[in-house]
Every structure is written in structure tokens, then in C-alpha cells.
Design a protein around this motif. Structure first.
Motif, short mmCIF file in Angstrom:
data_model
loop_
_atom_site.label_atom_id
_atom_site.label_comp_id
_atom_site.label_asym_id
_atom_site.label_seq_id
_atom_site.Cartn_x
_atom_site.Cartn_y
_atom_site.Cartn_z
N UNK A 38 57.19 47.98 40.15
CA UNK A 38 56.10 47.79 40.11
C UNK A 38 55.95 48.09 41.52
N UNK A 39 54.66 48.59 41.73
CA UNK A 39 54.40 49.34 43.70
C UNK A 39 52.82 48.85 44.07
N UNK A 40 51.70 47.69 43.38
CA UNK A 40 50.62 47.34 44.01
C UNK A 40 50.34 46.66 42.78
N UNK A 41 50.02 45.90 43.63
CA UNK A 41 49.21 44.45 42.31
C UNK A 41 47.81 43.31 42.96
N UNK A 42 46.49 43.64 42.10
CA UNK A 42 45.64 42.89 42.57
C UNK A 42 45.18 42.07 41.53
N UNK A 43 44.21 41.08 41.94
CA UNK A 43 44.42 39.95 40.49
C UNK A 43 42.76 39.69 40.32
N UNK A 44 42.09 39.44 39.26
CA UNK A 44 40.28 38.94 39.30
C UNK A 44 40.36 38.35 37.99
N UNK A 45 39.32 37.92 38.11
CA UNK A 45 39.02 36.65 36.48
C UNK A 45 39.14 38.30 35.71
N UNK A 46 38.83 37.27 34.31
CA UNK A 46 38.85 38.07 33.45
C UNK A 46 37.52 38.88 33.26
N UNK A 47 36.59 38.55 33.19
CA UNK A 47 35.38 39.65 32.98
C UNK A 47 35.14 40.64 34.30
N UNK A 48 35.84 40.76 35.35
CA UNK A 48 35.95 41.91 36.18
C UNK A 48 36.17 43.20 35.60
N UNK A 49 35.21 44.06 36.10
CA UNK A 49 35.77 45.70 35.67
C UNK A 49 36.51 46.36 36.06
N UNK A 50 37.81 46.63 35.49
CA UNK A 50 38.88 46.99 36.21
C UNK A 50 38.60 48.28 36.87
#
Length: 372
Positions: free
Chosen positions: A153-165
Motif C-alpha cells: 500500500x502506497x497512498x490512500x485517501x477517502x471520499x463519500x461514495x458519490x465522489x468521482x475517482x
């Protein structure tokens, strides 16, 4: 021996309580808990992910057996709701820095792959009203980048499910690696930005099948294509306002079902077969997401607030990084007859039935950590 090789004991060696203090000060969070502190919550979430507890109530019944401070369900829930999830996100980055092998590079072209994608954890809308997706569903996304082949695992971020990749891609980029991604990340204007960066971001990204090729020129090739390769050309991508400023290479191949796979890249010195092989590595992130969902309890969200949800998810990822490190170091240490697969290591460690040589190795965890 069982106690000395528990996950929470190893977590305490890797992340001692004093490591939390400067982060909490930066976040302006004052821990007023006496019986149940932020550090107790960290250890609880770590064991909950590792042992796949069903929720706060289930965890309360199991805490003492894992050597953790006992507390009632209400206190645990309130603490998870109160502690800013940014703490666990930063601790994950600390763990990644500790446990991942340092990349030693000379000036030149990157060869390792950074594979990015997202996974959605969905629940009913009533549980997460702040993260609606569609209809009666709600959920959050984890956007991750892993180092290909090594599955680190190198990098991670989080968003709500609606957010576009696409909106999270900038947080995952690293020009030391070749970016590999699916169609969700295939925006032509972003390709121009990757090309214009001082530290150019090399990439292999799949395009939508209806992508327009403007001013295409086939690349010269003496030998016929091998495998499933059909075309190799350069062109501008898109048309009108969506037209890319730069020319990019496009490699077109067929998948096993005969459907076209169109890849855009700025790697002009690779063979088309090499470009296809790079993209085939993308399946590794699907394996990663499947593993963490099956083994780290990720689909089972305990809380309903942002802090509780994201805090749990980041601690689960932290456990993955630690387990991967312990496994790789252990397999390099034990006799070849005692070597395990990652799946077997995880299963036997959870059951506390690891072979004796592995238990001795884990009991020496203090020395393992000092060698990181």
C-alpha cells in the motif's frame, strides 16, 4: 507466548503511545478520557479489524480476552465518534513509511507500477445520511494506490461514495512510478498535465471505447504484432474542447472475450506487448481490495459518523500494512520448510496457531521493529 504474539502487543511496539501526542496536538484534540483513551481506541480498532469483530457490542465482550482495557459499549461508541479520523490517516502514513521498503532510485525512467483504483463500502441511507449514493443507499469510498508485484500500500485517501475517482487521483500520484489505472481515470486534459509536470508522470490508462483519435499515425513496426495486440499508433485524444494538446501513444488489444481494450500512454520506448503487460498488472488492486474486505472486516462499519467510519477504515488498512511487513520479514527469516503464504500466515496468526518458529519470530517483535 500467545500474549506476546498478539497483534495489539506488536502494535504497541510499532506505534507507542507517545507517537500519538504530537499528532493530537496538531489536530487540537484534547484526550479527556481516563478509563478509555485514544490509544485504547486505536488498539481496539486494530484487533477488531484483525479478528473481524462484528461491532462495538461484540468487541466489548472480546476486549479483555485480547488484553485490552474493558469498557462499556456507550463509552466506546462515543470515543470513536469524537476522535478525528485524521489521526488514523496520519498513523497509516507513518506505518507505510516504516514498513514499506524504501525505493532506491537513480535518475532515469521509473519501472515500478503504481496501480490506483477505488472501492465502495455501501450501507443503508439511514446509517450514513451524510454520504448518500443513490436511492436508499449510502456509502464511502477508499481510493488507494499499491505498488505492483509487491502489493504494498502506497497512498490512500477517502471520499463519500458519490465522489468521482478523478477528483482523488491527484492525491495518489507519484512520479517515481508508472501510473496504471482503468477508464475512470482516463481524462485527456489530465494526460496533458501529467506530460507538462516538471517531474513527468508516466502512465498507462485505459480509455473509453468511443474515444476519438485525432490525426492518428501508425507506429512503424517490422514484425507483426504478437498475442492480442491489434494496433499501435500516436494521436491527439478527443475532439473540440476535449482535444488533448499533446500527442499520446495508443495501444489497442482484445480481451479474452474479444472486446477491445484501448490503452493510452506516454511510454514511447516500450513495445506494445510491454504496454499490454503493464495494464494486465491492474488486476492486483482488485485482489488487494478483495483481500482487505474478506480479512479485515471492512464492509462491516461499526459507527455512523465520519470519524467513526473513516477511523475504522484507516486502522484496518494500517493492520494490512503491518501484517504484510511481518509476513515478508518472517518468510525471509524462518527455515524454508516453515515458509507460509500470506493467506496462511493471516489465518494461523488470527487463530494463534502459527508454527513454533513463527511464534518465536513474532515474540522477538521488538527487534523486528528496530530493524525497520
Amino acid at each position: 507466548m500467545k500474549k506476546s504474539t498478539s497483534l495489539s502487543n506488536i502494535l504497541q511496539l510499532v506505534i507507542p503511545e507517545e507517537k500519538l501526542r504530537p499528532i493530537l496536538e496538531e489536530l487540537n484534540y484534547v484526550d479527556v478520557g481516563r478509563k478509555f483513551t485514544v490509544y485504547d481506541l486505536l488498539l481496539f480498532l486494530g484487533e477488531a479489524a484483525f479478528q473481524q469483530w462484528k461491532g462495538y457490542r461484540d468487541g466489548v465482550q472480546r476486549m479483555a480476552l485480547s488484553g485490552l482495557s474493558s469498557v462499556n459499549h456507550s463509552t466506546l461508541s462515543k470515543k470513536a465518534k469524537d476522535v478525528p479520523y485524521e489521526l488514523f490517516k496520519r498513523l497509516l502514513n507513518v506505518m507505510i513509511g516504516l514498513c514499506n521498503r524504501k525505493t532506491k532510485r537513480k535518475l532515469g525512467i521509473p519501472k515500478e507500477l503504481l496501480i490506483v483504483d477505488s472501492t465502495t463500502i455501501s450501507v443503508g441511507l439511514g446509517r450514513l445520511p451524510w454520504a448518500p449514493i443513490k436511492g436508499e443507499k449510502a456509502g464511502v469510498k477508499l481510493h488507494a494506490g499499491i505498488i505492483g508485484d509487491r502489493m504494498e500500500l502506497h497512498k490512500v485517501t477517502e471520499t463519500t461514495g458519490k465522489e468521482h475517482d478523478l477528483n482523488s487521483c491527484k492525491d495518489l500520484l507519484d512520479s517515481q512510478y508508472i501510473l496504471v489505472a482503468d477508464r475512470s481515470y482516463g481524462k485527456h486534459k489530465l494526460f496533458d498535465l501529467y506530460q507538462a509536470r516538471e517531474d513527468r508522470q508516466y502512465f498507462v490508462i485505459r480509455l473509453h471505447n468511443n474515444t476519438t483519435f485525432t490525426n492518428p499515425i501508425s507506429r512503424h513496426r517490422k514484425r507483426p504484432f504478437s498475442g492480442s495486440i491489434e494496433q499501435d499508433l500516436t494521436c491527439q485524444l478527443g475532439k473540440k474542447k476535449a482535444l488533448s494538446e499533446n500527442r499520446f501513444r495508443v495501444v489497442i488489444l482484445k480481451d479474452p472475450k474479444g472486446k477491445p481494450v484501448i490503452l493510452a500512454t506516454n511510454l514511447h520506448w516500450y513495445s506494445p506487448e510491454g504496454i499490454a503487460n503493464i495494464y494486465k498488472k491492474r488486476w492486483q488492486i482488485e485482489v488487494f481490495f478483495r483481500w482487505i474486505k474478506q480479512h479485515l472486516n471492512i464492509p462491516r462499519l461499526f459507527g455512523t459518523t465520519e470519524n467513526a467510519v473513516y477511523g475504522q477504515l484507516y486502522m484496518a488498512l494500517l493492520v494490512y500494512v503491518l501484517l504484510k511487513f511481518l509476513f515478508e520479514q518472517g518468510n525471509a527469516t524462518v527455515h524454508f520448510s516453515a515458509k507460509l503464504t500470506f493467506a496462511d500466515f493471516d489465518r494461523l496468526f488470527t487463530l494463534q496457531t502459527l508454527p513454533l518458529e513463527w511464534r518465536i519470530y513474532l515474540a522477538d517483535a521488538a527487534d523486528i521493529i528496530t530493524r525497520i
